[in-house]
Structure formats: C-alpha cells, structure tokens
Design a protein around this motif. Structure first.
Motif, PDB file in Angstrom:
ATOM      1  N   ASP A 211      32.249  37.303  50.053  1.00 15.11           N
ATOM      2  CA  ASP A 211      32.169  37.505  48.612  1.00 15.11           C
ATOM      3  C   ASP A 211      31.654  38.920  48.358  1.00 15.11           C
ATOM      4  N   LEU A 212      32.495  39.782  47.830  1.00 14.61           N
ATOM      5  CA  LEU A 212      32.130  41.185  47.605  1.00 14.61           C
ATOM      6  C   LEU A 212      31.763  41.472  46.161  1.00 14.61           C
ATOM      7  N   SER A 213      31.775  40.434  45.302  1.00 18.99           N
ATOM      8  CA  SER A 213      31.537  40.652  43.877  1.00 18.99           C
ATOM      9  C   SER A 213      30.121  41.135  43.581  1.00 18.99           C
ATOM     10  N   GLY A 214      29.162  40.786  44.442  1.00 19.91           N
ATOM     11  CA  GLY A 214      27.788  41.220  44.241  1.00 19.91           C
ATOM     12  C   GLY A 214      27.342  42.266  45.230  1.00 19.91           C
ATOM     13  N   SER A 215      28.293  42.911  45.893  1.00 19.49           N
ATOM     14  CA  SER A 215      27.983  43.919  46.903  1.00 19.49           C
ATOM     15  C   SER A 215      27.680  45.262  46.257  1.00 19.49           C
ATOM     16  N   VAL A 216      26.637  45.936  46.724  1.00 18.06           N
ATOM     17  CA  VAL A 216      26.343  47.273  46.207  1.00 18.06           C
ATOM     18  C   VAL A 216      27.488  48.235  46.503  1.00 18.06           C
ATOM     19  N   ALA A 227      38.740  46.367  34.644  1.00 17.52           N
ATOM     20  CA  ALA A 227      38.840  46.911  33.288  1.00 17.52           C
ATOM     21  C   ALA A 227      40.098  47.761  33.117  1.00 17.52           C
ATOM     22  N   ALA A 228      40.551  48.404  34.189  1.00 13.09           N
ATOM     23  CA  ALA A 228      41.753  49.236  34.126  1.00 13.09           C
ATOM     24  C   ALA A 228      43.025  48.402  34.101  1.00 13.09           C
ATOM     25  N   GLY A 229      42.917  47.102  34.446  1.00 10.49           N
ATOM     26  CA  GLY A 229      44.071  46.225  34.424  1.00 10.49           C
ATOM     27  C   GLY A 229      44.725  46.006  35.763  1.00 10.49           C
ATOM     28  N   CYS A 230      44.035  46.331  36.853  1.00 10.25           N
ATOM     29  CA  CYS A 230      44.579  46.092  38.186  1.00 10.25           C
ATOM     30  C   CYS A 230      44.578  44.597  38.501  1.00 10.25           C
ATOM     31  N   VAL A 231      45.349  44.214  39.498  1.00  9.49           N
ATOM     32  CA  VAL A 231      45.320  42.848  40.009  1.00  9.49           C
ATOM     33  C   VAL A 231      44.244  42.791  41.086  1.00  9.49           C
ATOM     34  N   VAL A 232      43.277  41.895  40.928  1.00 11.58           N
ATOM     35  CA  VAL A 232      42.109  41.834  41.809  1.00 11.58           C
ATOM     36  C   VAL A 232      41.945  40.420  42.357  1.00 11.58           C
ATOM     37  N   GLY A 237      44.178  35.497  48.314  1.00 12.01           N
ATOM     38  CA  GLY A 237      44.801  35.348  47.012  1.00 12.01           C
ATOM     39  C   GLY A 237      43.921  34.669  45.989  1.00 12.01           C
ATOM     40  N   GLY A 238      42.765  34.180  46.405  1.00  9.24           N
ATOM     41  CA  GLY A 238      41.855  33.496  45.506  1.00  9.24           C
ATOM     42  C   GLY A 238      40.980  34.455  44.729  1.00  9.24           C
ATOM     43  N   PRO A 239      40.200  33.943  43.787  1.00  5.74           N
ATOM     44  CA  PRO A 239      39.330  34.787  42.969  1.00  5.74           C
ATOM     45  C   PRO A 239      38.262  35.483  43.808  1.00  5.74           C
ATOM     46  N   VAL A 240      37.862  36.656  43.348  1.00 10.41           N
ATOM     47  CA  VAL A 240      36.744  37.368  43.962  1.00 10.41           C
ATOM     48  C   VAL A 240      35.470  36.808  43.357  1.00 10.41           C
ATOM     49  N   ASN A 272      43.025  40.320  36.855  1.00  9.55           N
ATOM     50  CA  ASN A 272      41.606  39.999  36.818  1.00  9.55           C
ATOM     51  C   ASN A 272      41.316  38.679  37.500  1.00  9.55           C
ATOM     52  N   GLY A 273      41.935  38.439  38.668  1.00  8.12           N
ATOM     53  CA  GLY A 273      41.779  37.171  39.343  1.00  8.12           C
ATOM     54  C   GLY A 273      40.388  36.907  39.812  1.00  8.12           C
TER      55      GLY A 273
END
Length: 273
Positions: A211-216, A227-232, A237-240, A272-273
C-alpha cells in the motif's frame, strides 16, 4: 517566506515547504556528502537531513498544530493531531549522491493538498486535491497539468523490494513483446516520474510494492496524478490504498489497459481508482 505562509492555503504551504527543501538540495549539490546507513543498501545524506529540516521549519511556522512524518525524522508533533504532513526531502538520494539531478522533494497533507518540487528545473507541481498545475521558476508562469501518452515513455521502478514476485516482476514487463512494440522504457529511480506523468512528459509509471497511499515517497505524486486525471491503480488493477499492491499510473485509459494486459492483472478503466 515562512512568515507569509502563516495565512496561506494548505496548497501554498505544501508548495512553499517543497521549494524550501528543494533550495537546500540544489545548494548542496556537487559536494562530498556524509552518509547515514539505513540498512539493506539504503542511506541518507546530510542533504536529506538539512532539506527535511527546512521543510519542517515551513510547516511548523504555518501549521504549528499539525503533525509531520518525515522520511528521516519519523513522526513529530502532537500524538492526537488530526492532520499529518508526509515529507520525503530528497527522493532519489542515490542519484543525488552520485551526481545525478534526477531527484524530487515531496510534501503532502495526508488526504489533502500536495507538492512535488524539482530542485534543478525550479518547477513545483502542486494540487489542491481537485486541480493540478505546475509553476516554473519564472514569476507568474503557472499552467494546468495535462496528461498525455504521446511520448510513449514509461518509467519503471526497478529498485527492490519485489513483494509481488514471481507473479509480477518489473524486469519481466520490460522484456514483454507488447511493451517493446508499443512503449519505451525509462528508469529514473525517483518519484519525480509521477509528476512527469501528470505533466504529459511520461505515458505511465509502474512500481511494485504494498500500500503506497500513505508512503512519504509516493503519496504526493499519487495525489498530483489523481487531480490531473490520470488512471491510478495497483499492479493488480485494484484501488491504491489498504491492501493495495504497488502502483500503475497512466496518462489515459488505453495506456493503462495495455500495461495491465502485460502485467496480467485485472485492469480497471475508471479514473482515480
């Protein structure tokens, strides 16, 4: 600058802090740096520590009640603080220590505004959580970020660890026939590449991990790309987020689908996955 940020928005605090760190990184470039061993081949330099201190000074002056989690100093501030800033003062330490200018300074309010500064171009990429833009070193020059896959360049993080192996290994992706037919690999070893995807300078970025969502290291870049509209998404393929695996960020759905078909994960087309 620090005093003027006391009444600034969180976005401006993030940008000001990132630029303060970038100034230190740029000023110390080319020197013989002392190294602090962190184990497993990882290390920090005196530039990392000084840049983090400069960032902390800005955040503490502007938001004294907030907690800060820095890569080098860990979490500081009140244990019950409702808000926390994540700080990576020098992403690409090995690059920097060996004379490369491919580095970034990352500052993000957890689940809020973020900024990624390039110490050597003078640019700062920033988001308020809804829009994303870039400021050059020229006063008044600010532009919205517009992702595009036209370059076909994909940055792939080859640094260990590789928790998804043998199911997914980045080196295998580079050898996939579909990759060499459609894309061109790049390896910069810094999350500056995430800002480049948001800015249209890269088509995508791929890294293994948990899980990299809380990584510094990654949180600021993820916020910027969303925010730029990229596919993340993750490499599966699952949510970050909690339970997530690594990161695949693409400028558009077509590039994301192509990468997922080669990775073998269950691609998701939603942004914004």
């Amino acid at each position: 600058m620090i005093g003027s940020l006391a009444s600034a928005t969180d976005t401006e605090v993030a940008a000001g802090a990132a630029l303060a760190g970038a100034e230190v990184v740029r000023a110390r470039y080319g020197r013989l740096h002392s190294r602090i061993d962190k184990g497993a081949g990882d290390f920090a330099t005196d530039a990392d520590l000084a840049a983090e201190q400069a960032i902390l000074d800005v955040i503490r002056a502007a938001r004294p009640g907030d907690a800060v989690h820095g890569e080098e100093g860990g979490r500081q501030g009140a244990a019950d603080a409702e808000r926390e800033w994540l700080v990576d003062p020098l992403c690409g330490t090995l690059n920097y220590a060996t004379g490369s200018q491919l580095v970034a300074v990352n500052v993000v309010l957890r689940n809020g505004p973020a900024a990624v500064a390039d110490p050597f171009s003078g640019e700062v990429f920033l988001t308020d959580g809804e829009t994303a833009r870039v400021r050059s070193g020229v006063p008044g020059d600010e532009r919205p970020l517009a992702p595009t896959a036209e370059t076909r360049l994909v940055d792939v993080n080859l640094d260990p660890p590789f928790p998804s192996a043998p199911g997914f290994r980045a080196v295998d992706l580079l050898a996939h026939p579909g990759f060499v037919e459609n894309l061109r690999p790049r390896v910069v070893s810094t999350t500056l590449a995430l800002a480049w995807v948001a800015a249209g300078r890269r088509a995508a970025y791929v890294t293994d991990g948990g899980d990299l969502s809380g990584s510094v290291h990654f949180a600021a870049g993820i916020a910027l790309c969303r925010a730029a509209g990229c596919v993340v998404t993750g490499v599966d393929g699952g949510p970050v987020g909690p339970g997530g695996r690594g990161l695949v960020v693409a400028a558009d759905a077509g590039t994301h689908e192509l990468l997922m078909s080669m990775i073998g994960g269950r691609g998701r087309n939603s942004r914004n996955g």
